[in-house]
Structure formats: structure tokens, C-alpha cells
Design a protein around this motif. Sequence first.
Motif, PDB file in Angstrom:
ATOM      1  N   PHE A 157       2.510   0.595 -12.245  1.00 24.00           N
ATOM      2  CA  PHE A 157       2.924   0.148 -10.913  1.00 24.00           C
ATOM      3  C   PHE A 157       2.764  -1.361 -10.866  1.00 24.00           C
ATOM      4  CE2 PHE A 157       1.383  -0.891  -6.510  1.00 24.00           C
ATOM      5  CZ  PHE A 157       2.594  -0.723  -5.853  1.00 24.00           C
TER       6      PHE A 157
ATOM      7  N   ALA B  20       2.114   1.727  -3.418  1.00 23.70           N
ATOM      8  CA  ALA B  20       1.054   2.200  -4.314  1.00 23.70           C
ATOM      9  C   ALA B  20       0.830   3.703  -4.153  1.00 23.70           C
ATOM     10  CB  ALA B  20      -0.242   1.441  -4.039  1.00 23.70           C
ATOM     11  N   TRP B  21       0.824   4.176  -2.899  1.00 27.43           N
ATOM     12  CA  TRP B  21       0.649   5.604  -2.672  1.00 27.43           C
ATOM     13  C   TRP B  21       1.820   6.392  -3.244  1.00 27.43           C
ATOM     14  CZ3 TRP B  21      -3.484   8.224  -1.826  1.00 27.43           C
ATOM     15  CH2 TRP B  21      -4.552   7.643  -1.150  1.00 27.43           C
TER      16      TRP B  21
ATOM     17  N   LEU C  19      -6.998  -1.274  -1.295  1.00 26.58           N
ATOM     18  CA  LEU C  19      -5.884  -1.013  -2.189  1.00 26.58           C
ATOM     19  C   LEU C  19      -6.307  -1.192  -3.642  1.00 26.58           C
ATOM     20  CD1 LEU C  19      -2.944  -0.373  -2.716  1.00 26.58           C
ATOM     21  CD2 LEU C  19      -2.375  -2.757  -2.235  1.00 26.58           C
TER      22      LEU C  19
ATOM     23  N   ALA D  70      -0.746  -2.577 -12.443  1.00 30.80           N
ATOM     24  CA  ALA D  70      -1.623  -1.426 -12.706  1.00 30.80           C
ATOM     25  C   ALA D  70      -0.963  -0.569 -13.785  1.00 30.80           C
ATOM     26  CB  ALA D  70      -1.824  -0.623 -11.432  1.00 30.80           C
TER      27      ALA D  70
ATOM     28  N   THR E 260      -4.942  -8.507  -4.063  1.00 32.90           N
ATOM     29  CA  THR E 260      -4.862  -7.174  -3.480  1.00 32.90           C
ATOM     30  C   THR E 260      -6.062  -6.907  -2.583  1.00 32.90           C
ATOM     31  OG1 THR E 260      -3.791  -6.496  -5.522  1.00 32.90           O
ATOM     32  CG2 THR E 260      -4.522  -4.759  -4.068  1.00 32.90           C
TER      33      THR E 260
ATOM     34  N   CYS F 164       1.271   6.622  -6.938  1.00 31.20           N
ATOM     35  CA  CYS F 164       0.207   7.572  -7.292  1.00 31.20           C
ATOM     36  C   CYS F 164       0.646   9.027  -7.107  1.00 31.20           C
ATOM     37  CB  CYS F 164      -1.037   7.297  -6.449  1.00 31.20           C
ATOM     38  SG  CYS F 164      -1.871   5.738  -6.852  1.00 31.20           S
TER      39      CYS F 164
ATOM     40  N   LEU G 295      -6.089   1.607  -6.662  1.00 35.20           N
ATOM     41  CA  LEU G 295      -5.442   1.395  -7.958  1.00 35.20           C
ATOM     42  C   LEU G 295      -6.418   1.595  -9.112  1.00 35.20           C
ATOM     43  CD1 LEU G 295      -3.216  -1.710  -7.115  1.00 35.20           C
ATOM     44  CD2 LEU G 295      -2.514   0.686  -7.296  1.00 35.20           C
TER      45      LEU G 295
ATOM     46  N   GLU H 134       0.831  -1.209   0.000  1.00 32.76           N
ATOM     47  CA  GLU H 134       0.000   0.000   0.000  1.00 32.76           C
ATOM     48  C   GLU H 134       0.865   1.258   0.000  1.00 32.76           C
ATOM     49  OE1 GLU H 134      -3.734   2.038   2.421  1.00 32.76           O
ATOM     50  OE2 GLU H 134      -2.916   0.112   3.076  1.00 32.76           O
TER      51      GLU H 134
ATOM     52  N   VAL I  98      -6.123  -2.681 -14.105  1.00 39.25           N
ATOM     53  CA  VAL I  98      -5.512  -3.324 -12.941  1.00 39.25           C
ATOM     54  C   VAL I  98      -5.751  -4.828 -13.070  1.00 39.25           C
ATOM     55  CG1 VAL I  98      -5.462  -3.518 -10.430  1.00 39.25           C
ATOM     56  CG2 VAL I  98      -5.955  -1.301 -11.493  1.00 39.25           C
TER      57      VAL I  98
END
Length: 223
Positions: free
Chosen positions: A171, A158-159, A184, A214, A180, A162, A188, A155, A195
Motif C-alpha cells: 500500500f 489503508a482500510w 494510522l 507499507a 502518517t 487491509c 499499517l 485512512e 512501513v
Amino acid sequence: MSRSGRDPDRRVKTARGRKPSSTRWLERQLNDPYVQKAKADGYRSRAAYKLIELDDRFSLLNGVKRVVDLGIAPGGWAQVVRKKAPRAEVVGIDLLPVEEIEGVTILQTDFMDDAAPKALEEALGGPPDLVLSDMAANTVGHKQTDHLRTMALVEAGAWFACQTLEKGGAFVAKVLAGGTDADLLALLKQHFRTVKHAKPPASRKGSSEWYVVAQGFKGRDED
């Protein structure tokens, strides 16, 4: 015996003081064709073929200019990036020490440290086209706890993606069995056009790992 003169299923004798689990790991390594292929091809780990296979399916490395490798140790994924996209800037981060890789900037620090994201951006010199995450938390032996700890890293990755990716970027992250987490996945899907989950052939059959891919980052102006 095989025609090469080697036992096709090599066994490791249990040495005094060696745990049975360690013996099983050694046997698996000796009999793993990806381990042997990695040595022959000059890759630091069999994990290199996971990225190669994901790239074959999703064309992740086509035209990339800047790549971030989260959890770079021992460096197999970065080696693949350098081979397939030799002109790309590559920056990796890991708590563990990593031997130098030509053309790769390596930061030895905790990605969860507040200063790490900025350090990665500064070292890269611009927004990444691709953020790779092969991070996994150190296991404590409790399945649910281990899953939560690893997914917290995913996570965070992922942030970071982004907040930093170039529009149209991608990603890729390792997740555990079950794929996932819902929150989360929603994040995405909000930020990326596609995704998908994938389990490359190089992932061991008994492994609980999958990868979330993603692609098509929408950009911060379309959130």
C-alpha cells in the motif's frame, strides 16, 4: 539566455484579472523540468515520476498482477503501471473525469461512497497486489482542516488495502507534512511487515507531501 536560446528562468506577465498566485503557478510550471519531461515522455502529469522514483527504491511494480489506483486523475500513475507492468489488471477511481487509458478500467465516483470498494473489487476480478493512493482532499485554506480531510482519505485507503490485498501486497499513499498519523501508522504496522516514509525527488521542495510505503501485507489470518 541559455545555449538553447531560451530563458532558463521564464517569467509570466501578470495578466489583467489573473491572481498573483496563478501567475506564480504558471511560472513554476514553465520552469519545472519534470513538467517538461512529462510532456516529452507522454505522461499526463509530473506526478508520474514520483511513482517511478518510489518504484526504483521499493520495487513496487515487480511482478504485480492487479493494481488499484485511488485518485487516478489525471492518470499519470496508471500510465507508469501500464508501462512497467503491462500485463497487470489496473482499476482506478476518481471523482473527476479521466480520459481513457488503454488497459485501465476507470470508475468515476467518490471513493468514500459505501458502494465504491465493492465496485473496485468486482472490476479488478481478484485481490490486488498493490493499492496506490495519490488522493488529497480539496483544500479549504485552513491548514489543519485540509490535513485532517486528506488524512481521512488516506485512512480510508489503508482500510480498503487491509481488507482486499493479496498476502504479501503493498500500500502506497500520499500523506502531508508530519507523516502518517499515529493511529494510522499503528494500523499499517499491524498489517504490514515494513512501513516507511519517503519523499521522492519529483516532489517539489516546498511541498508538504510525503509518501508512506507499507509492504509485505501479512494477510487477514495473521492480524
